[in-house]
Design a protein around this motif. Sequence first.
Motif, short mmCIF file in Angstrom:
data_model
loop_
_atom_site.label_atom_id
_atom_site.label_comp_id
_atom_site.label_asym_id
_atom_site.label_seq_id
_atom_site.Cartn_x
_atom_site.Cartn_y
_atom_site.Cartn_z
N TYR A 278 70.37 19.64 -29.20
CA TYR A 278 70.68 20.57 -28.19
C TYR A 278 71.46 19.75 -27.11
O TYR A 278 72.38 20.28 -26.84
N ALA A 282 75.38 20.01 -25.93
CA ALA A 282 75.67 20.35 -24.63
C ALA A 282 76.60 19.56 -24.27
O ALA A 282 77.62 19.88 -23.40
N GLY A 283 76.44 18.21 -24.60
CA GLY A 283 77.53 17.09 -24.20
C GLY A 283 79.09 17.60 -24.51
O GLY A 283 79.98 17.06 -24.10
N GLY B 254 68.35 21.86 -17.44
CA GLY B 254 68.82 21.94 -18.76
C GLY B 254 69.62 23.16 -19.24
O GLY B 254 69.90 23.47 -20.41
N GLU B 255 70.21 23.99 -18.10
CA GLU B 255 71.17 24.95 -18.61
C GLU B 255 72.47 24.87 -18.09
O GLU B 255 72.94 23.61 -17.93
N THR B 289 71.99 20.31 -15.29
CA THR B 289 72.73 21.02 -16.21
C THR B 289 72.20 20.27 -17.57
O THR B 289 71.73 19.14 -17.63
N SER B 290 72.76 20.85 -18.82
CA SER B 290 72.21 20.47 -20.02
C SER B 290 72.94 19.29 -20.41
O SER B 290 72.28 18.42 -21.06
N ASN B 291 74.12 18.76 -19.84
CA ASN B 291 74.64 17.55 -20.26
C ASN B 291 74.25 16.26 -19.19
O ASN B 291 75.01 15.35 -19.40
#
Lengths: 461, 576
Positions: A278, A282-283, B254-255, B289-291
């Motif tokens: 995940y 996302a990266g 993490g969105e 956030t997710s990244n």
Amino acid sequence: MTSKEYRSITQIAGPLVFVEKTEPVGYNELAVVTLPDGSERMGQVLDSSDDIVVIQMFEGTSGIPRTAGARFLGETMKMPVSKDMLGRILSGSGKPLDGGPAIVPEDRLEIGGAAINPWARDNPSEFIQTGISTIDGMNTLVRGQKLPIFSASGLPHNEIALQIARQAKVLGGSEDFAVVFAAMGITNEEAQYFMRDFERTGALKRAVVFLNLADDPAIERIITPKLALTTAEYLAFTLDMHVLVILTDLTNYCEALRQIGAAREEVPGRRGYPGYMYTDLAGIYERAGRIKEKKGSITQIPILSMPGEDITHPIPDLTGYITEGQIVAKRELLRAGIYPPIDVGSSLSRLMNEGIGKGRTREDHKAVSDQCYAAYAEGRDLRGLVAIVGKEALSDRDRNFLEFADEFEKRIVQQGRDEDRTIEGTLDLMWELLGSLDERQLTRIDRKYIEIYHPKYRKKD
Amino acid sequence: MGKEGVIYRVAGPVVTAVGISPRMYDVILVGKEQLMGEVIKIVGDKTVIQVYEDTSGVRPGEKVVDTGQPLVAELGPGLLGSVYDGIQRPLPVLMEKMGDFIERGVTAPGLDHNLKWPFTPVVKQGDKVTEGQIIGTVPERAITHKVMVPPGINGTVDMIKAGEFTVDEIVAVIDGKEVRMMQKWAVRRGRPFAKKTAPDEPLITGQRVCDTLFPLTKGGTAAIPGGFGTGKTVTQQQLAKWSDAEIVVYIGCGERGNEMTEVLTSFPELKDPRSGKPLMNRTVLIANTSNMPVAAREASVYTGMTIAEYFRDMGLNVSLMADSTSRWAEAMREISSRLEEMPGEEGYPAYLSARLSEFYERAGSVVALSGTPGSISVVGAVSPPGGDLSEPVTQNTLRIVRVFWALDTKLRERRHFPAINWLTSYSLYSGQLDGWYKKNVAEDFPEMRNWAIGLLQKEAELQEIVQLVGSDALPDEQKLTLEITRMIREIFLQQNAYHPVDTYSPMSRQYTYLKLINRFASHAAKAVENEVSVEAIANMDLRNRLAKSKFEDNIEDILKDIADTMDKEFEALGGK
């Protein structure tokens, strides 16, 4: 920087090379392994401690003996970028494949890509007209969005992606536009297909192409999208261009991720994919968007083939949780002879509401689209019933909806491969179909729009 | 063993150091760039640290520094309206310091230490005070910020002064200890309170399906599980926008980056329906956030909860939204697997369930140390892989929370929003709230609600028959039931979050709708007995007007008109 060569490789397993007793080496730094014949392979440090350093080789370990030498470059991987990259074809690790000269860099950028500060992001709201009704009318794409195509083997996802790349435009805009195309593990034939289309339409001179083909090392696939997105970020946020990034096929990327995970003997997550997939995905996907006070933008259309057309498979599942919606291609539609076989029911664009409405597309857009969704869903449900009890057992109301669903597929979903519909055209077509329903069934549309756009009232003037 | 040591190993966000002997969860600064990290394991002389930032280029042999204290949040005036990352670094300050992208090694305090705030004491020299007691006030945006005695301090007020101060300056001396407006609190520990009480008041959200069918209390816990695209985030945002809490803490854990942007652009523009002030004035946002680094994601829910507890202690009702707790659980899993811990179910660490319950238990309605009641309601989104609710995060969450709003992919596909499934969702609070509803909304409100739920249940049974034989084969009475439930679904349950009128439905209006549909149903039942066709009833102009009324600006007038004319219109239908 000249660096010391170590001859202390102790273990080689899968894509990993273990080197002992080095001087301190930084995490994620680049490493070069020299084979006895003098050839060199690149790799990246995965784990670094006083005793042992683990290198992940980008181009595989076949042919590497324990007697090979290892050097560490003292820096993390960087991508040379320049405006001259437009029109170039590069390998999955960024080397020229088109016989052209090496890229003279204007800058060298970290490929990992830092996260955009959420505070610096600008709200994506500029409507992109793709000319495809199921996208424009029902699942609108906006600049800065990441909208994947969920497909499966044998479905024309490549054609859809190309049609989008060809037709995509912003109404009333004529800004600098570029395409970054990254292929991961696709076959030579597919690559040829893309290249031919790029050449035919002249799109190549506005494009940067990265090709990692099916027979290229799987590990190289891990860096291909990062190189492509680093390039895209340079074009978008340094050179102020609007960049469309097409990534295909993410499934191959995830397979490579799993391969590395297995080689590192990590605890696997669902279906053997690593638990950090995940975060890893996302990266990639999060490197899309707009930044306040910057002109450029990055819009992503990743393509992935769902193994066994299973939308709950970890790859589409995790993707769906990160991207802003999805366009789903379905085999049933293709079998019924419909191109593009986009199933609007399971498709979604989360940023649609930002990009439509008065001043962007048309004031009635949301209402019409909602109504079409509801009517189409109802009509499709009735198909199951018809199979059991026959059409005769339906009420008039139900028969109306059944016909609506059929017409919807035939006239709105179905369109030519080169057919570029305007948003006005798409919306009028949707109204035309809604006109066949009883007006009282149009519960999702404000009265005022019915009076303006409904075919019944339009004919009067 | 001292304050400084060296790195022994770097593997992603997990760094092992030697030469320090910190306590568990103390903050360590790692490497030349002094990246922030937290001790998560101690093995012999080796300390394992999870680093909140990217560790690329960090080498063994570089220095580490033990700060000797755990991860703390800064609490005081200036929290409201702030936008933080997972470890309470203000994002606007980070942007100023390092540009549009989040680079690393930059620290920034959670509160602005230069800003002066007007402080008015409410106790005087010589008064005896205890921990948590309110000693002064500061006006801040939507609220009167109450300055409290930090936990652990009790005694006589030696000195207290009014005036303009920064959060760092001394405003009082109590029992010989200096007191500032700012408190620091370790985020992983719950803040103390006097006692927990049973929640007995609903958290009104303006969302019909939530308030009427499955209500949440102030101080209650709810989970929103649903596959992607079912509208978890929209529902969470609706609750953050319209719920009648005084403070909202919204954790984007993490969105998506663009989603946070949407919150960031819409909240300052939206007005609180009660105070008329911008929603941002009562909101604290945490955006990881997710990244952004996974370790900071793990910490973000604790940071948010600590801030919520601080406002609760002032005697306020706080609602905390965590979107999504699954991403938090995944962050735990990722770190656990890097530690090579023995995994539990689906690779999640064995302590997943314990962590989730600890988190949700920090919610609740309490009497604060200051003696005033306050509450934290928690709404956690859960993102089950493949929409499969049997997975560990959903299951462990459901064992703890008392309200379950189940989002449904099927409803989403037909654009029924909010896609909360009325058959599988539940609220364990509805019984204990009946009293409140009877008193504040209408005596027959619980009755109306049960009528609607019962009818929807019946519809599900009838639909199964319809799937087999078609609706024409049903007797008129049952056809009518389907028609009425269609009204309940389309008029009452569906709610358009993007429509200016429909987005927020006050309690009184929710009741009016329910009551009108109920009246419609009894009229219709009589009409059917008198041999009026169900189709004629379904096609009534009255029904049509009722359906569209929720989008009209003069909604109250229309509803009144419908109520007044209903009897007459049914008479006009005739029948035998």
